[in-house]
Motif scaffolding. Structure first.
Motif, PDB file in Angstrom:
ATOM      1  N   PRO A  50       0.807  -1.235   0.000  1.00 51.28           N
ATOM      2  CA  PRO A  50       0.000   0.000   0.000  1.00 51.28           C
ATOM      3  C   PRO A  50       0.837   1.281   0.000  1.00 51.28           C
ATOM      4  O   PRO A  50       0.369   2.311  -0.504  1.00 51.28           O
ATOM      5  CB  PRO A  50      -0.819  -0.129   1.297  1.00 51.28           C
ATOM      6  CG  PRO A  50      -0.854  -1.586   1.594  1.00 51.28           C
ATOM      7  CD  PRO A  50       0.448  -2.128   1.111  1.00 51.28           C
ATOM      8  N   ASP A  51       2.033   1.258   0.588  1.00 47.35           N
ATOM      9  CA  ASP A  51       2.858   2.472   0.606  1.00 47.35           C
ATOM     10  C   ASP A  51       3.211   2.928  -0.806  1.00 47.35           C
ATOM     11  O   ASP A  51       3.216   4.133  -1.103  1.00 47.35           O
ATOM     12  CB  ASP A  51       4.141   2.230   1.404  1.00 47.35           C
ATOM     13  CG  ASP A  51       3.875   2.177   2.900  1.00 47.35           C
ATOM     14  OD1 ASP A  51       2.744   2.530   3.307  1.00 47.35           O
ATOM     15  OD2 ASP A  51       4.779   1.779   3.658  1.00 47.35           O
ATOM     16  N   ILE A  52       3.504   1.967  -1.682  1.00 51.82           N
ATOM     17  CA  ILE A  52       3.835   2.323  -3.065  1.00 51.82           C
ATOM     18  C   ILE A  52       2.584   2.812  -3.789  1.00 51.82           C
ATOM     19  O   ILE A  52       2.629   3.794  -4.545  1.00 51.82           O
ATOM     20  CB  ILE A  52       4.447   1.115  -3.803  1.00 51.82           C
ATOM     21  CG1 ILE A  52       5.684   0.597  -3.050  1.00 51.82           C
ATOM     22  CG2 ILE A  52       4.828   1.497  -5.223  1.00 51.82           C
ATOM     23  CD1 ILE A  52       6.771   1.627  -2.887  1.00 51.82           C
ATOM     24  N   LYS A  53       1.465   2.153  -3.551  1.00 50.56           N
ATOM     25  CA  LYS A  53       0.215   2.587  -4.181  1.00 50.56           C
ATOM     26  C   LYS A  53      -0.167   3.985  -3.703  1.00 50.56           C
ATOM     27  O   LYS A  53      -0.667   4.797  -4.485  1.00 50.56           O
ATOM     28  CB  LYS A  53      -0.901   1.582  -3.878  1.00 50.56           C
ATOM     29  CG  LYS A  53      -0.668   0.209  -4.510  1.00 50.56           C
ATOM     30  CD  LYS A  53      -1.796  -0.754  -4.190  1.00 50.56           C
ATOM     31  CE  LYS A  53      -1.550  -2.118  -4.845  1.00 50.56           C
ATOM     32  NZ  LYS A  53      -2.628  -3.090  -4.533  1.00 50.56           N
ATOM     33  N   GLY A  54       0.080   4.270  -2.422  1.00 46.98           N
ATOM     34  CA  GLY A  54      -0.197   5.608  -1.909  1.00 46.98           C
ATOM     35  C   GLY A  54       0.670   6.658  -2.569  1.00 46.98           C
ATOM     36  O   GLY A  54       0.195   7.756  -2.907  1.00 46.98           O
ATOM     37  N   ASN A 143      10.149   5.665  -1.595  1.00 45.80           N
ATOM     38  CA  ASN A 143       9.355   4.622  -0.946  1.00 45.80           C
ATOM     39  C   ASN A 143       9.756   3.231  -1.418  1.00 45.80           C
ATOM     40  O   ASN A 143       9.730   2.278  -0.629  1.00 45.80           O
ATOM     41  CB  ASN A 143       7.868   4.867  -1.212  1.00 45.80           C
ATOM     42  CG  ASN A 143       7.277   5.955  -0.329  1.00 45.80           C
ATOM     43  OD1 ASN A 143       6.914   5.716   0.808  1.00 45.80           O
ATOM     44  ND2 ASN A 143       7.200   7.164  -0.849  1.00 45.80           N
ATOM     45  N   LYS A 144      10.128   3.118  -2.683  1.00 45.25           N
ATOM     46  CA  LYS A 144      10.609   1.829  -3.185  1.00 45.25           C
ATOM     47  C   LYS A 144      11.892   1.417  -2.474  1.00 45.25           C
ATOM     48  O   LYS A 144      12.070   0.249  -2.114  1.00 45.25           O
ATOM     49  CB  LYS A 144      10.838   1.900  -4.702  1.00 45.25           C
ATOM     50  CG  LYS A 144       9.567   1.904  -5.530  1.00 45.25           C
ATOM     51  CD  LYS A 144       9.888   1.942  -7.016  1.00 45.25           C
ATOM     52  CE  LYS A 144       8.607   1.931  -7.860  1.00 45.25           C
ATOM     53  NZ  LYS A 144       8.927   1.983  -9.314  1.00 45.25           N
ATOM     54  N   ASN A 145      12.796   2.370  -2.258  1.00 45.81           N
ATOM     55  CA  ASN A 145      14.045   2.068  -1.570  1.00 45.81           C
ATOM     56  C   ASN A 145      13.796   1.676  -0.120  1.00 45.81           C
ATOM     57  O   ASN A 145      14.418   0.732   0.401  1.00 45.81           O
ATOM     58  CB  ASN A 145      14.986   3.278  -1.625  1.00 45.81           C
ATOM     59  CG  ASN A 145      15.618   3.455  -2.999  1.00 45.81           C
ATOM     60  OD1 ASN A 145      15.699   2.516  -3.788  1.00 45.81           O
ATOM     61  ND2 ASN A 145      16.064   4.657  -3.296  1.00 45.81           N
ATOM     62  N   ILE A 146      12.897   2.403   0.542  1.00 46.07           N
ATOM     63  CA  ILE A 146      12.568   2.072   1.929  1.00 46.07           C
ATOM     64  C   ILE A 146      11.971   0.669   2.018  1.00 46.07           C
ATOM     65  O   ILE A 146      12.333  -0.139   2.891  1.00 46.07           O
ATOM     66  CB  ILE A 146      11.593   3.115   2.512  1.00 46.07           C
ATOM     67  CG1 ILE A 146      12.277   4.484   2.617  1.00 46.07           C
ATOM     68  CG2 ILE A 146      11.063   2.671   3.868  1.00 46.07           C
ATOM     69  CD1 ILE A 146      11.346   5.606   3.027  1.00 46.07           C
TER      70      ILE A 146
END
Length: 445
Positions: A50-54, A143-146
């Protein structure tokens, strides 16, 4: 004699159970529902989390704001049609005489309003929206790196527990074989009851250790599955990772400026600077072009038909006007001050992030050097422990040492294996972190 036979059967049954447990563990590792690699796990996490979608939704909002900023350049064009009823005294539009009657009227027209010059406000708003869109794109990479770092950590943790399962299985297997040998020696009176109890106790301890290792592995898989937003079977195999013997960290200070954590803040500062220019433009004069064209009909004029009145009354106008906001600067000053304070806050975030990154790099480098030495020492100790267990086993068969000596050697080998496993995967984790800060991307091999 019957008592001895029954006792031997009981011992053989116990040994068979131990061996079946070991065989079942290896069988589960061979026959698996699926196999996952680190790169496939990262890909699934990026596709599902969901973080990536957000972050992608935030980018969609930024793209909408770009379209909204572009619309400021378009002229305002509108058409209007009114129908009204009039009563009481009024002035006739055609004779300019007072009339006191009810009549209806119809009005139709178009109007054009186009800004000619507004001190580059629209241009700065568009530039700010585009820069904000770029910042949202960078935020996705951040966010992808995290998420990638979290997946790497969870994956390596699961690999560590999987190796603990193999270590526990090997110890249980070795102790089971030793117990079989002890049973054979016991039949000819070469062992004591104490040795028998000690080894049985060790076998049960090994079995509990194996259960704990499997429990920790399944929990680690649950943690990994949560990041991937999928279900992972407990029988899943993870492709192993190994330390890179050729890796050598070189601190690249220039890489910090290009990392998404820093680049996002800098891009948002640039967007805010363009917003400040657009806000200041509100206090400068603006030039506007207005044009309209319309016609009307009134029932108070019975001499002309509807179409004739529309033709008689059609007219238009064009006007260019300048608007000078006398107190505009006083109105925009608080907004500009707020934006400048937000810029300072972003700069402070950049400084804080750079400080944390330098601290993380330094800590990872120190940990890497330490775990590399521990890994090398643990590998050497494990080889010594294996050799010692082999020698103690031979001496135990010859009757020159006791079961206590064997168990001590076996436990030393178990500790050495656990130390090697812990050092190995801590070394791999620090290596992945340092490689990221060397090139700006994570190594998933």
């Amino acid at each position: 004699m019957d008592l001895i036979i029954m006792k031997n059967r009981k011992i053989n049954h116990f040994i068979t159970q131990m061996l079946l447990i070991v065989f079942g563990v290896f069988l589960q590792e061979i026959i698996t529902a699926q196999q996952l690699t680190l790169s496939s796990c990262v890909k699934q996490a990026i596709d599902n989390h969901p973080d990536i979608k957000g972050a992608q939704l935030d980018l969609s909002v930024s793209m909408t704001k770009v379209d909204q900023a572009k619309s400021n350049f378009y002229p305002e064009l509108g058409a209007s049609l009114y129908q009204s009823g009039n009563f009481g005294r009024s002035i006739d539009r055609f004779t300019n005489a007072y009339i006191d009657q009810f009549y209806n009227s119809t009005y139709a027209g178009v109007r054009l309003n186009m800004p000619i010059f507004n001190s580059l406000r629209n241009s700065n708003l568009l530039a700010s929206a585009k820069t904000s869109k770029t910042a949202s794109e960078i935020a996705i990479e951040k966010n992808k790196n995290i998420l990638t770092a979290a997946v790497i950590n969870a994956y390596i943790n699961a690999l560590s527990h999987a190796e603990n399962i193999r270590n526990a299985s090997n110890q249980l297997k070795n102790d089971s074989i030793q117990y079989q040998r002890l049973t054979q020696r016991k039949e000819i009176g070469l062992t004591t009851k104490t040795e028998d109890l000690q080894l049985q106790n060790q076998l049960k301890t090994d079995e509990l250790a194996l259960m704990d290792a499997r429990l920790n592995y399944e929990i680690a898989l649950i943690d990994l599955a949560q990041l991937l937003n999928v279900t992972i079977s407990p029988t899943t195999q993870l492709l192993p990772l190994n330390p890179d013997p050729l890796f050598s960290f070189e601190n690249n200070t220039n890489i910090l400026a290009s990392l998404p954590q820093i680049a996002e803040f800098k891009t948002r500062m640039q967007s805010m600077d363009q917003t400040i220019k657009a806000t200041k433009a509100l206090s400068y004069p603006s030039l506007v072009l207005n044009a309209d064209y319309g016609t009307f009909y009134a029932s108070s004029n019975p001499d002309r038909t509807f179409s004739e009145q529309l033709n008689d009354t059609r007219n238009g106008s064009i006007a260019i006007g300048i608007n000078v906001p006398i107190l505009g600067r006083w109105q925009t000053r608080p907004q500009v001050q707020e934006l400048k304070i937000n810029q300072l806050a972003l700069q402070n975030s950049i400084d804080k992030t750079q400080l944390l990154l330098r601290q993380e790099i330094g800590s990872a480098n120190v940990r890497y050097k330490t775990f590399k030495k521990r890994y090398e020492n643990a590998a050497f100790l494990l080889e010594l422990a294996k050799e010692n267990v082999t020698l103690i086993s031979e001496q135990l068969d010859a009757g020159t040492v006791t079961m206590v000596d064997f168990l001590l050697a076996q436990n030393n080998m178990d500790r050495a294996a656990a130390s090697l496993t812990s050092s190995k995967y801590q070394l791999i984790l620090q290596e992945k972190i340092l490689k990221f800060y060397s090139v700006g991307t994570y190594d998933l091999n």
